[in-house]
Design a protein around this motif. Structure first.
Motif, PDB file in Angstrom:
ATOM      1  N   GLN A 122      61.995  41.723 -53.729  1.00  0.00           N
ATOM      2  CA  GLN A 122      61.994  43.135 -54.132  1.00  0.00           C
ATOM      3  C   GLN A 122      61.088  43.382 -55.330  1.00  0.00           C
ATOM      4  O   GLN A 122      60.393  44.403 -55.404  1.00  0.00           O
ATOM      5  N   ALA A 123      61.080  42.435 -56.285  1.00  0.00           N
ATOM      6  CA  ALA A 123      60.203  42.579 -57.458  1.00  0.00           C
ATOM      7  C   ALA A 123      58.737  42.534 -57.021  1.00  0.00           C
ATOM      8  O   ALA A 123      57.907  43.319 -57.494  1.00  0.00           O
ATOM      9  N   ALA A 124      58.409  41.611 -56.101  1.00  0.00           N
ATOM     10  CA  ALA A 124      57.032  41.531 -55.604  1.00  0.00           C
ATOM     11  C   ALA A 124      56.642  42.816 -54.883  1.00  0.00           C
ATOM     12  O   ALA A 124      55.497  43.283 -54.999  1.00  0.00           O
ATOM     13  N   GLU A 125      57.593  43.405 -54.155  1.00  0.00           N
ATOM     14  CA  GLU A 125      57.305  44.668 -53.455  1.00  0.00           C
ATOM     15  C   GLU A 125      57.039  45.807 -54.429  1.00  0.00           C
ATOM     16  O   GLU A 125      56.227  46.698 -54.143  1.00  0.00           O
ATOM     17  N   MET A 126      57.714  45.798 -55.585  1.00  0.00           N
ATOM     18  CA  MET A 126      57.453  46.835 -56.595  1.00  0.00           C
ATOM     19  C   MET A 126      56.007  46.766 -57.083  1.00  0.00           C
ATOM     20  O   MET A 126      55.426  47.767 -57.496  1.00  0.00           O
ATOM     21  N   ILE A 127      55.422  45.560 -57.071  1.00  0.00           N
ATOM     22  CA  ILE A 127      54.066  45.366 -57.590  1.00  0.00           C
ATOM     23  C   ILE A 127      53.023  45.478 -56.490  1.00  0.00           C
ATOM     24  O   ILE A 127      51.997  46.134 -56.648  1.00  0.00           O
ATOM     25  N   ALA A 128      53.284  44.845 -55.351  1.00  0.00           N
ATOM     26  CA  ALA A 128      52.249  44.676 -54.328  1.00  0.00           C
ATOM     27  C   ALA A 128      52.568  45.378 -53.015  1.00  0.00           C
ATOM     28  O   ALA A 128      51.777  45.292 -52.074  1.00  0.00           O
ATOM     29  N   GLY A 129      53.690  46.065 -52.927  1.00  0.00           N
ATOM     30  CA  GLY A 129      54.081  46.709 -51.673  1.00  0.00           C
ATOM     31  C   GLY A 129      54.720  45.734 -50.708  1.00  0.00           C
ATOM     32  O   GLY A 129      54.844  44.539 -50.994  1.00  0.00           O
ATOM     33  N   ALA A 173      50.563  27.579 -55.136  1.00  0.00           N
ATOM     34  CA  ALA A 173      51.853  28.096 -55.617  1.00  0.00           C
ATOM     35  C   ALA A 173      52.329  27.300 -56.824  1.00  0.00           C
ATOM     36  O   ALA A 173      52.848  27.859 -57.798  1.00  0.00           O
ATOM     37  N   THR A 174      52.131  25.991 -56.760  1.00  0.00           N
ATOM     38  CA  THR A 174      52.568  25.115 -57.853  1.00  0.00           C
ATOM     39  C   THR A 174      51.795  25.421 -59.129  1.00  0.00           C
ATOM     40  O   THR A 174      52.382  25.579 -60.213  1.00  0.00           O
ATOM     41  N   VAL A 175      50.482  25.522 -58.994  1.00  0.00           N
ATOM     42  CA  VAL A 175      49.651  25.826 -60.173  1.00  0.00           C
ATOM     43  C   VAL A 175      50.005  27.205 -60.737  1.00  0.00           C
ATOM     44  O   VAL A 175      50.164  27.373 -61.956  1.00  0.00           O
ATOM     45  N   ALA A 176      50.150  28.193 -59.850  1.00  0.00           N
ATOM     46  CA  ALA A 176      50.466  29.546 -60.318  1.00  0.00           C
ATOM     47  C   ALA A 176      51.809  29.574 -61.031  1.00  0.00           C
ATOM     48  O   ALA A 176      51.965  30.222 -62.076  1.00  0.00           O
ATOM     49  N   GLY A 177      52.794  28.866 -60.478  1.00  0.00           N
ATOM     50  CA  GLY A 177      54.110  28.832 -61.112  1.00  0.00           C
ATOM     51  C   GLY A 177      54.061  28.187 -62.484  1.00  0.00           C
ATOM     52  O   GLY A 177      54.600  28.711 -63.460  1.00  0.00           O
ATOM     53  N   GLN A 178      53.376  27.049 -62.570  1.00  0.00           N
ATOM     54  CA  GLN A 178      53.306  26.343 -63.853  1.00  0.00           C
ATOM     55  C   GLN A 178      52.527  27.146 -64.892  1.00  0.00           C
ATOM     56  O   GLN A 178      52.966  27.283 -66.034  1.00  0.00           O
ATOM     57  N   ALA A 180      60.849  28.445 -58.141  1.00  0.00           N
ATOM     58  CA  ALA A 180      60.261  29.728 -57.732  1.00  0.00           C
ATOM     59  C   ALA A 180      60.331  30.765 -58.842  1.00  0.00           C
ATOM     60  O   ALA A 180      61.381  30.948 -59.467  1.00  0.00           O
ATOM     61  N   ASN A 181      59.211  31.444 -59.060  1.00  0.00           N
ATOM     62  CA  ASN A 181      59.215  32.606 -59.963  1.00  0.00           C
ATOM     63  C   ASN A 181      58.297  33.683 -59.377  1.00  0.00           C
ATOM     64  O   ASN A 181      57.659  33.487 -58.334  1.00  0.00           O
ATOM     65  N   LEU A 182      58.287  34.826 -60.040  1.00  0.00           N
ATOM     66  CA  LEU A 182      57.563  35.970 -59.492  1.00  0.00           C
ATOM     67  C   LEU A 182      56.052  35.731 -59.403  1.00  0.00           C
ATOM     68  O   LEU A 182      55.442  36.055 -58.376  1.00  0.00           O
ATOM     69  N   PRO A 183      55.413  35.142 -60.418  1.00  0.00           N
ATOM     70  CA  PRO A 183      53.963  34.903 -60.286  1.00  0.00           C
ATOM     71  C   PRO A 183      53.625  33.969 -59.120  1.00  0.00           C
ATOM     72  O   PRO A 183      52.605  34.144 -58.455  1.00  0.00           O
ATOM     73  N   MET A 184      54.467  32.977 -58.871  1.00  0.00           N
ATOM     74  CA  MET A 184      54.266  32.082 -57.736  1.00  0.00           C
ATOM     75  C   MET A 184      54.298  32.863 -56.426  1.00  0.00           C
ATOM     76  O   MET A 184      53.434  32.690 -55.556  1.00  0.00           O
ATOM     77  N   LEU A 185      55.308  33.719 -56.266  1.00  0.00           N
ATOM     78  CA  LEU A 185      55.426  34.499 -55.035  1.00  0.00           C
ATOM     79  C   LEU A 185      54.236  35.446 -54.872  1.00  0.00           C
ATOM     80  O   LEU A 185      53.668  35.561 -53.770  1.00  0.00           O
ATOM     81  N   LEU A 186      53.839  36.104 -55.940  1.00  0.00           N
ATOM     82  CA  LEU A 186      52.682  37.012 -55.844  1.00  0.00           C
ATOM     83  C   LEU A 186      51.422  36.245 -55.451  1.00  0.00           C
ATOM     84  O   LEU A 186      50.616  36.722 -54.648  1.00  0.00           O
ATOM     85  N   GLU A 187      51.234  35.051 -56.000  1.00  0.00           N
ATOM     86  CA  GLU A 187      50.059  34.245 -55.670  1.00  0.00           C
ATOM     87  C   GLU A 187      50.023  33.915 -54.178  1.00  0.00           C
ATOM     88  O   GLU A 187      48.976  34.048 -53.532  1.00  0.00           O
ATOM     89  N   VAL A 188      51.153  33.480 -53.624  1.00  0.00           N
ATOM     90  CA  VAL A 188      51.124  33.088 -52.210  1.00  0.00           C
ATOM     91  C   VAL A 188      50.981  34.312 -51.301  1.00  0.00           C
ATOM     92  O   VAL A 188      50.354  34.226 -50.244  1.00  0.00           O
ATOM     93  N   LEU A 189      51.535  35.449 -51.713  1.00  0.00           N
ATOM     94  CA  LEU A 189      51.354  36.659 -50.904  1.00  0.00           C
ATOM     95  C   LEU A 189      49.890  37.087 -50.879  1.00  0.00           C
ATOM     96  O   LEU A 189      49.385  37.540 -49.854  1.00  0.00           O
TER      97      LEU A 189
END
Lengths: 133, 133
Positions: free
Chosen positions: B18-25, B114-119, B90-99
């Motif tokens: 839901q948080a990712a949808e608020m940012i990226a649809g 995803a790993t790099v983005a999360g870290q 898992a965190n929000l930046p990781m999910l946004l990166e993979v989307l």
């Protein structure tokens, strides 16, 4: 006691708190301040200020969902204040670490510990299985 | 398309989506499989299998809330299968990166991204402001 405040898009902060409670039980002094869909940065800033103002104790550690975006932009201003630290990229291992460590750790050290816990919790199982991670 | 499955304690995975949808649809091919309070590892394993089985496409990237615990223990078995990768923390930046990246990135590279983005998303603002981070 150091208080923990989650700032996030929507209910991500509340869900992190609920997940931590499933593992470690209830903790006092843990708050979520959600940015609601359509809420302006100004309204969110006012909401965060109102939420933080009555919090007493040995300081506030703000865990932010994302580097950038309204929750970050608003919360980062708080990082300039005394007895407030901010860490971005909030995830469940980070929250569990600070809940376990906050009683015996000064605020700036707790922020550093949260950062390490968050970074080290991100692991690629495929690379681990291949002996590369 | 590579499908994304969030496995988590409670509704953390759904809140990340839901948080990712608020940012990226809205994005298709993104699923949450929550471990409910009191749910047994066996029941959760069955639920995850049932959720994954009908998913078609170019593979599945499972984002796990925490290294350890029931969601991890159950999902890590899936990492042994073909066309399944798993990343923890898992965190929000990781999910946004993979989307953002999944359309042009092979599955194993997407797990690494995803790993790099999360870290890299985990940052201590106090250290940054002091020029130490």
């Amino acid at each position: 006691m150091i208080n923990i405040v989650l700032v996030s898009h929507g209910e991500l902060g509340a869900a992190l708190i609920q997940a931590a409670e499933m593992i470690a039980g209830h903790s006092d002094g843990v708050y979520s301040v959600p940015l609601l869909p359509g809420e302006s940065p100004e309204a969110y800033g006012e909401k965060l200020s109102v939420a933080l103002e009555p919090i007493e104790g040995d300081g506030i550690l703000i865990l932010i969902d994302l580097f950038g975006g309204t929750p970050y932009n608003v919360a980062a201003r708080e990082a300039l204040k005394e007895r407030v630290e901010c860490v971005t990229g909030a995830n469940l291992p980070m929250l569990l670490e600070v809940l376990m460590s906050r009683d015996e750790t000064p605020l700036s050290d707790l922020a550093a510990a949260a950062t390490v816990a968050g970074q080290e919790s991100v692991r690629n199982l495929g690379e681990m299985l291949a002996g590369r991670g």
